[in-house]
Write an enzyme that holds these catalytic residues in place. Structure first.
Site, PDB file in Angstrom:
ATOM      1  NE  ARG A  75       8.025   2.908  13.764  1.00 53.27           N
ATOM      2  CZ  ARG A  75       7.534   3.355  12.580  1.00 53.27           C
ATOM      3  NH1 ARG A  75       7.033   4.564  12.489  1.00 53.27           N
ATOM      4  NH2 ARG A  75       7.566   2.585  11.517  1.00 53.27           N
ATOM      5  CG  ASP A 134      -1.757   4.568   2.780  1.00 55.94           C
ATOM      6  OD1 ASP A 134      -2.399   3.994   1.884  1.00 55.94           O
ATOM      7  OD2 ASP A 134      -1.533   4.064   3.893  1.00 55.94           O
ATOM      8  CB  SER A 159      -8.700   3.787  17.194  1.00 54.79           C
ATOM      9  OG  SER A 159      -8.231   3.450  15.895  1.00 54.79           O
ATOM     10  CB  THR A 180       3.397  10.329   2.574  1.00 56.28           C
ATOM     11  OG1 THR A 180       4.583  10.541   3.363  1.00 56.28           O
ATOM     12  CG2 THR A 180       2.940  11.661   1.991  1.00 56.28           C
ATOM     13  CB  ILE A 223       6.183  -2.469  10.020  1.00 58.28           C
ATOM     14  CG1 ILE A 223       6.215  -3.654  10.995  1.00 58.28           C
ATOM     15  CG2 ILE A 223       7.560  -1.813   9.933  1.00 58.28           C
ATOM     16  CD1 ILE A 223       7.053  -4.814  10.515  1.00 58.28           C
ATOM     17  NE  ARG A 226       9.620   0.519   5.110  1.00 60.70           N
ATOM     18  CZ  ARG A 226       9.337  -0.720   5.510  1.00 60.70           C
ATOM     19  NH1 ARG A 226       8.067  -1.078   5.709  1.00 60.70           N
ATOM     20  NH2 ARG A 226      10.300  -1.599   5.715  1.00 60.70           N
ATOM     21  CD  GLU A 258      -2.955   0.856   2.403  1.00 59.30           C
ATOM     22  OE1 GLU A 258      -3.399  -0.306   2.583  1.00 59.30           O
ATOM     23  OE2 GLU A 258      -3.265   1.830   3.121  1.00 59.30           O
ATOM     24  CD  GLU A 318      -3.671   6.905   5.550  1.00 61.73           C
ATOM     25  OE1 GLU A 318      -4.498   5.987   5.709  1.00 61.73           O
ATOM     26  OE2 GLU A 318      -2.631   7.026   6.226  1.00 61.73           O
TER      27      GLU A 318
END
Length: 297
Positions: free
Chosen positions: A287, A118, A211, A134, A147, A149, A116, A120
């Site tokens: 992370r 993105d 959420s 992104t 996980i 990025r 995927e 958003e």
């Protein structure tokens, strides 16, 4: 190394205050969207879910979320590379918890093990800017144990006042995210394990992500302000579909023979990242970067 990290962190922490500076990035000198003709919704997409929460008027698509449903759409064919853009206008006011998305995915073809890419828009509260997120998921990194990025940005304009063009350019060598033809992020292919290589479809959607979407879930969607509307127009897409012959050449981000970003495009991208980037996953010390090995390269 420590100085570089501190320098980048200062940019991130000061990004919010800089979003009100009122000036935009330097010209990138090349405008990829101009290389693709404008398409209507019906030429390249179909409704995926929430058909009662969509409308098309004068080639502009509106999708909305209320307490009963959101909505989504999907391209009629998959691609193995290409340029994918749309002009989008977001809803003003209280939109916390709401995600308006434009993205590539093969989740339906590879459930539980999908890729995927993105764009958003993370909803917000009164008086605070939208966050453009992104993200890239590879072979299931968006399934189960997530996980991500993520790189997040504020914008140098108000995305609720007018339509602005947002795009993903996906080639075998890199993924580049654009805002009004200005590159804001380049995700290079450093290995086959950290880069999406399987065909993907193009999607758009609006949905409730209370959420996590707004300040890590602190603020939820408030349906007293419904409906939450995302508007899309000026779709531009082109490239190699999954059915194209092997000789199909991937689209490029610049006029140069290499196909990579030009010097001017890099300058514009670095300007955006230094002024408007508010999060970079490789700079997040909390992370586990053994899961994102490209951060160490």
């Amino acid at each position: 190394m420590a100085f570089a990290f501190l320098f980048s962190l200062i940019f991130i922490l000061t990004g919010l205050s800089l979003t009100t500076s009122g000036y935009g990035p330097p010209s990138p000198g090349f405008y990829p969207s101009s290389k693709f003709r404008s398409l209507t919704f019906n030429q390249c997409f179909r409704t995926l879910w929430g058909p009662s929460h969509q409308s098309v008027d004068n080639n502009a698509l509106a999708i909305w979320l209320d307490s009963s449903s959101g909505s989504g759409f999907k391209s009629t064919r998959p691609f193995r590379s290409g340029y994918f853009g749309a002009s989008i206008k977001l809803q003003p006011g209280y939109t916390a918890g709401v995600i308006t998305a434009f993205y590539l995915s093969n989740n339906e073809a590879h459930p539980g093990f999908h890729d995927e890419v993105d764009i958003e828009f993370l909803g917000t509260t009164f008086g605070k800017p939208y966050t453009l997120q992104t993200n890239v998921y590879i072979r299931g990194s968006g399934d189960g144990t997530i996980i991500g990025r993520e790189m997040k940005f504020h914008l140098w304009f108000d995305p609720t006042q007018n339509f602005h063009h947002y795009a993903i350019l996906w080639s075998p060598r890199d993924i580049i995210f654009f805002v009004d033809d200005v590159p804001i992020r380049r995700y290079p292919r450093k290995s086959a394990t950290t880069f999406p290589l399987r065909p993907m479809w193009l999607y758009g959607s609006i949905w409730d992500a209370s959420s996590w979407a707004t300040e890590d879930g602190k603020y939820k969607a408030d349906y007293r302000y419904q409906p939450f509307v995302g508007r899309f127009t000026n779709f531009r897409a082109g490239g190699c579909s999954a059915y194209s012959p092997p000789r199909c050449r991937p689209v490029t981000a610049s006029p140069g023979r290499s196909g990579g970003l030009s010097k001017r495009q890099y300058m514009a991208m670095k300007w955006v990242q230094s002024h408007y980037m508010v999060y970079h996953y490789c700079m997040d010390y909390k992370r586990d970067h053994s899961l994102t090995p490209e951060c160490g390269k």
